[in-house]
Design an enzyme around this catalytic site. Structure first.
Site, PDB file in Angstrom:
ATOM      1  N   GLY A  14       0.773  -1.243   0.000  1.00  0.00           N
ATOM      2  CA  GLY A  14       0.000   0.000   0.000  1.00  0.00           C
ATOM      3  C   GLY A  14       0.800   1.286   0.000  1.00  0.00           C
ATOM      4  N   SER A  15       1.966   1.285  -0.645  1.00  0.00           N
ATOM      5  CA  SER A  15       2.722   2.546  -0.650  1.00  0.00           C
ATOM      6  C   SER A  15       2.030   3.600  -1.517  1.00  0.00           C
ATOM      7  CB  SER A  15       4.165   2.322  -1.099  1.00  0.00           C
ATOM      8  OG  SER A  15       4.239   2.017  -2.470  1.00  0.00           O
ATOM      9  N   HIS A 111      -0.052   1.736 -13.127  1.00  0.00           N
ATOM     10  CA  HIS A 111       0.667   0.583 -13.659  1.00  0.00           C
ATOM     11  C   HIS A 111       2.146   0.947 -13.801  1.00  0.00           C
ATOM     12  CE1 HIS A 111       1.361  -3.102 -15.858  1.00  0.00           C
ATOM     13  NE2 HIS A 111       2.059  -2.399 -16.725  1.00  0.00           N
ATOM     14  N   ALA A 175       8.376   7.687  -8.556  1.00  0.00           N
ATOM     15  CA  ALA A 175       7.618   8.481  -9.540  1.00  0.00           C
ATOM     16  C   ALA A 175       6.120   8.212  -9.399  1.00  0.00           C
ATOM     17  CB  ALA A 175       8.103   8.159 -10.950  1.00  0.00           C
TER      18      ALA A 175
HETATM   19  C1  GRF Z   1       2.873  -0.600  -7.794  1.00  0.00           C
HETATM   20  O1  GRF Z   1       4.087  -0.738  -8.474  1.00  0.00           O
HETATM   21  C2  GRF Z   1       1.753  -0.349  -8.758  1.00  0.00           C
HETATM   22  O2  GRF Z   1       2.145   0.364  -9.887  1.00  0.00           O
HETATM   23  C3  GRF Z   1       1.343  -1.739  -9.148  1.00  0.00           C
HETATM   24  O3  GRF Z   1       1.472  -2.498  -7.979  1.00  0.00           O
HETATM   25  C4  GRF Z   1       2.444  -1.896  -7.127  1.00  0.00           C
HETATM   26  C5  GRF Z   1       1.756  -1.660  -5.818  1.00  0.00           C
HETATM   27  O4  GRF Z   1       2.638  -1.165  -4.836  1.00  0.00           O
HETATM   28  N1  GRF Z   1       0.024  -1.737  -9.720  1.00  0.00           N
HETATM   29  P1  GRF Z   1       2.069  -0.575  -3.488  1.00  0.00           P
HETATM   30  O5  GRF Z   1       1.195  -1.648  -2.851  1.00  0.00           O
HETATM   31  O6  GRF Z   1       1.269   0.638  -3.828  1.00  0.00           O
HETATM   32  O7  GRF Z   1       3.260  -0.259  -2.653  1.00  0.00           O
END
Ligand code: GRF
Length: 217
Positions: A14-15, A111, A175
């Site tokens: 969930g970053s 994405h 980014a």
């Molecule tokens: C991110 O790289 C996002 O682009 C992809 O999944 C990853 C999720 O990372 N869809 P986080 O859980 O938001 O840290």
């Protein structure tokens, strides 16, 4: 103006959710994170939501016999909470066409590639193998097709000669954390419309240099 009620759907750390929570804390931000839905019990995203005092719903996909049933439960939770916009943020479930049609134009995803290059998984590994010199991330409206749909915003990251998957992923993620809140802000403020399958940003709101930023962070 009333803030748009947003749900973030996440499955893991969930970053990106955190970056949206942090951005939405600003008084002038046009959206509030009203609900976080997670399909994985115990995911760190749930803790992030609770720490921020945001309502959470855990809907474990393993409890449903079919994707349609899971999506129906998801839809009920979202509509019950008066949600107007959905942000997918590392939500690792394919959504059914019925669900995506129901939320068409009101659901976005982030994405980790410059779409339409590298849809699907392992984007950083594939970008390195392909030898691309620019990689990055994309925020797009969600359609029934995977990692497809009108592109709202992209951020480019230079691929460096000594990059490995982890180093490249870390710079793309940094980014993402800038791009996703900015894209949500534009949409929640009503500055984005879809025309002929493309997302158009109002000229007054568009800031190309801030959205396409080679070398980010
Ligand atoms: C991110 O790289 C996002 O682009 C992809 O999944 C990853 C999720 O990372 N869809 P986080 O859980 O938001 O840290």
């Amino acid at each position: 103006m009333a803030k748009r009620r947003v749900a973030v759907l996440a499955s893991g750390r969930g970053s990106n959710l955190q970056s949206l929570i942090d951005a939405a804390a600003a008084p002038g931000f046009p959206a509030e994170i009203a609900l976080v839905v997670c399909n994985v019990p115990g995911a760190f995203a749930i803790e992030r939501a609770r720490n921020a005092g945001i309502a959470t719903a855990v809907i474990d996909h393993r409890g449903f016999a079919a994707r349609e049933l899971f999506d129906a439960a998801l839809d009920e939770a979202l509509r019950g909470a008066g949600i107007e916009l959905i942000c997918l943020a590392g939500f690792m479930r394919l959504l059914t066409p019925g669900f995506t049609w129901g939320w068409e134009g009101r659901m976005i995803n982030i994405h980790p590639s410059l779409l339409p290059a590298f849809p699907g998984l392992h984007t950083h590994r594939r970008a390195l193998a392909a030898g691309v010199k620019l990689h990055g991330c994309t925020v797009h409206f969600v359609t029934a097709a995977l990692d497809d749909g009108p592109i709202v915003a992209q951020a480019a990251v230079a691929v460096l000669a000594d990059d490995d998957e982890d180093r490249l992923a870390a710079r793309v993620l940094a980014a993402e954390h800038k791009l996703y809140p900015r894209a949500l802000q534009l949409i929640a403020a009503g500055s984005v419309r879809i025309e002929g399958g493309r997302a158009i940003i109002d000229a007054a709101a568009a800031e190309p240099p801030a959205l396409l930023n080679p070398g980010a962070p």
